[in-house]
Motif scaffolding. Structure first.
Motif, PDB file in Angstrom:
ATOM      1  N   LEU A 287       0.849  -1.140  -0.287  1.00 26.05           N
ATOM      2  CA  LEU A 287      -0.016   0.185   0.184  1.00 26.05           C
ATOM      3  C   LEU A 287       0.828   1.264   0.164  1.00 26.05           C
ATOM      4  O   LEU A 287       1.997   1.327   0.464  1.00 26.05           O
ATOM      5  CB  LEU A 287      -0.911   0.057   1.279  1.00 26.05           C
ATOM      6  N   GLN A 288       0.379   2.291  -0.549  1.00 26.76           N
ATOM      7  CA  GLN A 288       1.025   3.494  -0.722  1.00 26.76           C
ATOM      8  C   GLN A 288       0.172   4.834   0.022  1.00 26.76           C
ATOM      9  O   GLN A 288      -0.725   4.928  -0.505  1.00 26.76           O
ATOM     10  CB  GLN A 288       1.895   3.803  -2.017  1.00 26.76           C
ATOM     11  N   SER A 289       0.993   5.624   0.689  1.00 28.36           N
ATOM     12  CA  SER A 289       0.597   6.929   0.953  1.00 28.36           C
ATOM     13  C   SER A 289       1.579   8.022   0.736  1.00 28.36           C
ATOM     14  O   SER A 289       2.822   7.641   0.663  1.00 28.36           O
ATOM     15  CB  SER A 289       0.155   7.175   2.164  1.00 28.36           C
ATOM     16  N   GLU A 290       1.296   9.201   0.567  1.00 30.15           N
ATOM     17  CA  GLU A 290       2.070  10.304   0.452  1.00 30.15           C
ATOM     18  C   GLU A 290       1.784  11.558   0.698  1.00 30.15           C
ATOM     19  O   GLU A 290       0.643  12.025   0.104  1.00 30.15           O
ATOM     20  CB  GLU A 290       2.787  10.271  -0.916  1.00 30.15           C
ATOM     21  N   TYR A 291       2.436  12.523   1.374  1.00 26.17           N
ATOM     22  CA  TYR A 291       1.866  13.712   1.772  1.00 26.17           C
ATOM     23  C   TYR A 291       2.957  14.825   1.555  1.00 26.17           C
ATOM     24  O   TYR A 291       4.089  14.783   1.662  1.00 26.17           O
ATOM     25  CB  TYR A 291       1.752  13.739   3.225  1.00 26.17           C
TER      26      TYR A 291
ATOM     27  N   LEU B 282      -9.282  18.592   2.883  1.00 28.11           N
ATOM     28  CA  LEU B 282      -8.447  18.396   1.791  1.00 28.11           C
ATOM     29  C   LEU B 282      -8.688  19.794   0.682  1.00 28.11           C
ATOM     30  O   LEU B 282      -7.863  20.484   0.094  1.00 28.11           O
ATOM     31  CB  LEU B 282      -9.035  17.116   1.091  1.00 28.11           C
ATOM     32  N   GLN B 283      -9.991  20.156   0.774  1.00 28.07           N
ATOM     33  CA  GLN B 283     -10.440  21.155  -0.524  1.00 28.07           C
ATOM     34  C   GLN B 283      -9.858  22.461   0.196  1.00 28.07           C
ATOM     35  O   GLN B 283      -9.673  23.215  -0.862  1.00 28.07           O
ATOM     36  CB  GLN B 283     -11.995  21.287  -0.351  1.00 28.07           C
ATOM     37  N   SER B 284      -9.582  22.585   1.320  1.00 24.39           N
ATOM     38  CA  SER B 284      -9.290  23.995   1.983  1.00 24.39           C
ATOM     39  C   SER B 284      -7.801  24.387   1.451  1.00 24.39           C
ATOM     40  O   SER B 284      -7.135  25.300   1.299  1.00 24.39           O
ATOM     41  CB  SER B 284      -9.543  24.042   3.384  1.00 24.39           C
TER      42      SER B 284
ATOM     43  N   LYS C 191      -3.011   7.978  -4.027  1.00 22.24           N
ATOM     44  CA  LYS C 191      -2.567   7.169  -2.925  1.00 22.24           C
ATOM     45  C   LYS C 191      -3.627   7.159  -1.817  1.00 22.24           C
ATOM     46  O   LYS C 191      -4.676   7.935  -2.003  1.00 22.24           O
ATOM     47  CB  LYS C 191      -0.997   7.547  -2.563  1.00 22.24           C
ATOM     48  N   LEU C 192      -3.242   6.634  -0.623  1.00 26.63           N
ATOM     49  CA  LEU C 192      -4.225   6.315   0.255  1.00 26.63           C
ATOM     50  C   LEU C 192      -4.090   7.501   1.192  1.00 26.63           C
ATOM     51  O   LEU C 192      -3.190   7.742   1.850  1.00 26.63           O
ATOM     52  CB  LEU C 192      -3.869   5.003   1.074  1.00 26.63           C
ATOM     53  N   PHE C 193      -5.189   7.984   1.758  1.00 25.07           N
ATOM     54  CA  PHE C 193      -5.309   8.992   2.741  1.00 25.07           C
ATOM     55  C   PHE C 193      -6.739   9.076   3.534  1.00 25.07           C
ATOM     56  O   PHE C 193      -7.493   8.388   3.212  1.00 25.07           O
ATOM     57  CB  PHE C 193      -5.021  10.281   2.264  1.00 25.07           C
TER      58      PHE C 193
ATOM     59  N   GLU D 149      -1.417  12.152   9.663  1.00 22.87           N
ATOM     60  CA  GLU D 149      -2.135  13.728   9.050  1.00 22.87           C
ATOM     61  C   GLU D 149      -2.162  14.778  10.257  1.00 22.87           C
ATOM     62  O   GLU D 149      -2.084  15.752   9.889  1.00 22.87           O
ATOM     63  CB  GLU D 149      -3.333  13.217   8.488  1.00 22.87           C
ATOM     64  N   LYS D 150      -2.622  14.173  11.325  1.00 22.72           N
ATOM     65  CA  LYS D 150      -2.590  14.912  12.627  1.00 22.72           C
ATOM     66  C   LYS D 150      -1.327  15.738  12.978  1.00 22.72           C
ATOM     67  O   LYS D 150      -1.319  17.073  12.994  1.00 22.72           O
ATOM     68  CB  LYS D 150      -3.048  14.275  13.740  1.00 22.72           C
ATOM     69  N   GLU D 151      -0.171  14.917  13.002  1.00 24.04           N
ATOM     70  CA  GLU D 151       0.994  15.530  13.178  1.00 24.04           C
ATOM     71  C   GLU D 151       1.466  16.463  12.029  1.00 24.04           C
ATOM     72  O   GLU D 151       2.109  17.298  12.325  1.00 24.04           O
ATOM     73  CB  GLU D 151       2.013  14.501  13.321  1.00 24.04           C
ATOM     74  N   LEU D 152       1.140  16.334  10.958  1.00 24.75           N
ATOM     75  CA  LEU D 152       1.452  17.075   9.700  1.00 24.75           C
ATOM     76  C   LEU D 152       0.647  18.292   9.436  1.00 24.75           C
ATOM     77  O   LEU D 152       0.931  19.248   8.668  1.00 24.75           O
ATOM     78  CB  LEU D 152       1.747  16.234   8.445  1.00 24.75           C
ATOM     79  N   ALA D 153      -0.296  18.256  10.183  1.00 26.89           N
ATOM     80  CA  ALA D 153      -1.522  19.262   9.996  1.00 26.89           C
ATOM     81  C   ALA D 153      -1.013  20.724  10.266  1.00 26.89           C
ATOM     82  O   ALA D 153      -1.319  21.419   9.448  1.00 26.89           O
ATOM     83  CB  ALA D 153      -2.673  19.086  11.005  1.00 26.89           C
ATOM     84  N   PRO D 154       0.001  21.114  11.117  1.00 31.37           N
ATOM     85  CA  PRO D 154       0.238  22.447  11.104  1.00 31.37           C
ATOM     86  C   PRO D 154       1.118  22.729   9.802  1.00 31.37           C
ATOM     87  O   PRO D 154       1.263  24.159   9.584  1.00 31.37           O
ATOM     88  CB  PRO D 154       1.441  22.207  12.248  1.00 31.37           C
ATOM     89  N   PHE D 155       1.375  21.801   8.856  1.00 30.36           N
ATOM     90  CA  PHE D 155       2.033  22.315   7.660  1.00 30.36           C
ATOM     91  C   PHE D 155       1.190  22.368   6.601  1.00 30.36           C
ATOM     92  O   PHE D 155       1.753  22.121   5.170  1.00 30.36           O
ATOM     93  CB  PHE D 155       3.310  21.236   7.586  1.00 30.36           C
ATOM     94  N   SER D 156      -0.096  22.121   6.612  1.00 34.66           N
ATOM     95  CA  SER D 156      -1.109  21.887   5.658  1.00 34.66           C
ATOM     96  C   SER D 156      -0.956  20.970   4.530  1.00 34.66           C
ATOM     97  O   SER D 156      -0.639  21.616   3.414  1.00 34.66           O
ATOM     98  CB  SER D 156      -1.496  23.395   5.001  1.00 34.66           C
ATOM     99  N   PRO D 157      -0.800  19.802   4.809  1.00 28.94           N
ATOM    100  CA  PRO D 157      -0.266  18.983   3.895  1.00 28.94           C
ATOM    101  C   PRO D 157      -1.155  18.489   2.685  1.00 28.94           C
ATOM    102  O   PRO D 157      -2.486  18.602   3.126  1.00 28.94           O
ATOM    103  CB  PRO D 157      -0.020  17.506   4.619  1.00 28.94           C
ATOM    104  N   ARG D 158      -0.763  18.121   1.572  1.00 31.22           N
ATOM    105  CA  ARG D 158      -1.681  17.786   0.550  1.00 31.22           C
ATOM    106  C   ARG D 158      -1.367  16.432   0.095  1.00 31.22           C
ATOM    107  O   ARG D 158      -0.136  15.846  -0.227  1.00 31.22           O
ATOM    108  CB  ARG D 158      -1.245  18.582  -0.721  1.00 31.22           C
ATOM    109  N   PRO D 159      -2.478  15.384   0.232  1.00 32.76           N
ATOM    110  CA  PRO D 159      -1.927  14.245  -0.017  1.00 32.76           C
ATOM    111  C   PRO D 159      -1.609  13.823  -1.666  1.00 32.76           C
ATOM    112  O   PRO D 159      -2.580  14.457  -2.289  1.00 32.76           O
ATOM    113  CB  PRO D 159      -3.113  13.273   0.559  1.00 32.76           C
TER     114      PRO D 159
END
Length: 451
Positions: free
Chosen positions: A317-321, A414-416, A405-407, A391-401
């Motif tokens: 499986l793969q995810s990426e932010y 996401l839309q924001s 891939k899986l998120f 996703e919670k840990e990366l939230a301060p950096f406004s991650p885009r998946p």
């Protein structure tokens, strides 16, 4: 490792009557993606061998989606109604040596195009980790390689031909179509069926790659920009354990006439590998591209994996932010704090840099980025619990998946992250007013409609 046949349909497609669905290809076998983790919602797969046949299929069915090389790990290309395959449409249409462009059928794979271009004296600016993916599919989802000065693969697109929901052929170019073009390149399958893509090319070049092992994470904290800029393309692999980056892959461009110095035996505390290695150290490097500083064509060094072999680890499986590169260290350390939750389910992570672009739905829109990639063991139940933590840990950096891939990010969140999304939806409405190309993935993630 066993070789994988990526498109089991290839011989079937060529033997099947035009406009007949490829139903029941193998007894009791469902149509799945490359990794086997995603089962498509219909077995009605229609092959097309020409623009006319694509138009006919689009006009015939109220709902349809294009299915390419099936390397997405989620439902972005799925349909519960009808799937369309353009696999037979994979030729080079035109090579313009003066304009430095090549036009190809959308289903051509990078692994097909690259040696052709090299034979003509040309190259692409970058390639992804593996060359087995289709050009149209990669560009539609903003798939990328690495390099602080390299945009994702979509940034090479200078023109495209797309068939709308009405069956009309539209052509767009970077030079003439402004916002309409910038909206359409990373289109997520929402605008129509892309049938041709024009890519920028450049004179061919040689590359070499070295791998360094066991880079202390502390060195990355102090020297991230230097390390990320050490080559034309750089990849950092880590299992988030022992305070280290397991492997640093440095891919260096060899310009004509330039003096090539031997690689140093150490690099910021990491040691030069003495043999070819796989990103997952336990696996054989036989399917990886040549290392040890051996010069070779650009297309045999930029990907991590060779065209003729199984890429990566097989079932996974793969995810990426994507996060802003200015926040790279903070984001890396945020994930490292989760190492005990992440590592039991992880095969390997890869860190890559990508330059900013102006493509509306690209994760790198107006943002030089760091992509934090996770290759997971194929246990969705476990991974599904870990992703919200990341996703919670990366939230301060406004991650885009990564779109393919899986998120688990909430649609509103996401839309924001995409300031041009409202304008993109207006163009979707123009191209596809009745939602012919909309599926569950797009309804949920772009429109917030769940169910």
């Amino acid at each position: 490792m066993e070789k994988r046949t990526f498109l089991k349909l290839s011989s079937t497609l060529l033997a099947t009557p035009v406009l007949s669905p490829l139903v029941g290809l193998v007894a009791d076998e469902k149509l799945k993606n490359w990794a086997g983790n995603y089962e498509y919602s219909t077995d009605r797969l229609y092959p097309a061998k020409s623009i006319g046949q694509v138009q006919e299929l689009i006009k015939k069915y109220p709902k349809v989606k294009v299915l390419g090389t099936r390397h997405c790990f989620n439902g972005i290309a799925d349909s519960k109604d009808n799937l369309l395959s353009l696999k037979a449409m994979d030729d080079v249409v035109a090579l313009d040596t003066k304009a430095h462009t090549v036009t190809v059928d959308a289903s051509m794979k990078y692994g097909q195009l690259a040696p052709y271009l090299d034979g003509k004296g040309f190259a692409l600016h970058n390639l992804a980790s593996l060359p087995h993916i289709s050009i149209a599919g990669a560009c539609a989802t903003a798939t990328h390689g690495s390099g602080v000065k390299n945009g994702n693969l979509s940034t090479a697109v200078s023109g495209m031909e797309i068939i709308t929901a009405a069956g009309e052929i539209r052509t767009l170019s970077r030079a003439k179509d402004g916002d309409a073009f910038r909206a359409a390149v990373v289109h997520l399958g929402a605008l129509g069926v892309v049938t041709k893509v024009t890519l920028d090319i450049q004179p061919t070049f040689l590359m070499r790659q070295y791998v360094y092992e066991n880079l202390p994470m502390a060195q990355l904290k102090d020297h991230f920009e230097t390390i990320a800029s050490a080559g034309y393309s750089v990849s950092l692999f880590t299992d988030w354990q022992k305070g280290r980056i397991n492997e640093v892959w440095i891919k260096q461009r060899i310009d004509k006439g330039a003096k090539v110095e031997p690689a140093a035996p150490t690099y910021f505390g990491a040691t030069l590998a003495k043999k070819n290695v796989h990103p997952i150290v336990e696996l054989s490097a036989v399917n990886c591209t040549e290392q040890m500083g051996v010069p070779g064509p650009w297309y045999e060094r930029m990907p991590h994996f060779r065209m003729g072999f199984t890429p990566s680890s097989g079932k996974e499986l793969q995810s990426e932010y994507f996060v802003p590169r200015k926040n790279a260290i903070e984001a890396i350390l945020a994930v490292e704090r989760l190492r005990d939750q992440v590592s039991p389910h992880l095969m390997i992570s890869e860190l890559r840099t990508i330059d900013a672009d102006n493509l509306w739905m690209s994760p790198c829109y107006k943002q030089p980025s760091l992509a934090i990639h996770f290759t997971w063991k194929q246990d969705w139940a476990a991974v599904r619990k870990v992703l919200p933590l990341i996703e919670k840990e990366l939230a301060p950096f406004s991650p885009r998946p990564h779109w393919g891939k899986l998120f688990t990010m909430a649609p509103a969140q996401l839309q924001s992250r995409y300031e041009k999304l409202p304008a993109f939806k207006q163009i979707v409405q123009e191209y596809d007013p009745k939602g012919k190309f909309r599926n569950a993935f797009l309804s949920t993630n772009l429109y917030g409609i769940v169910g």
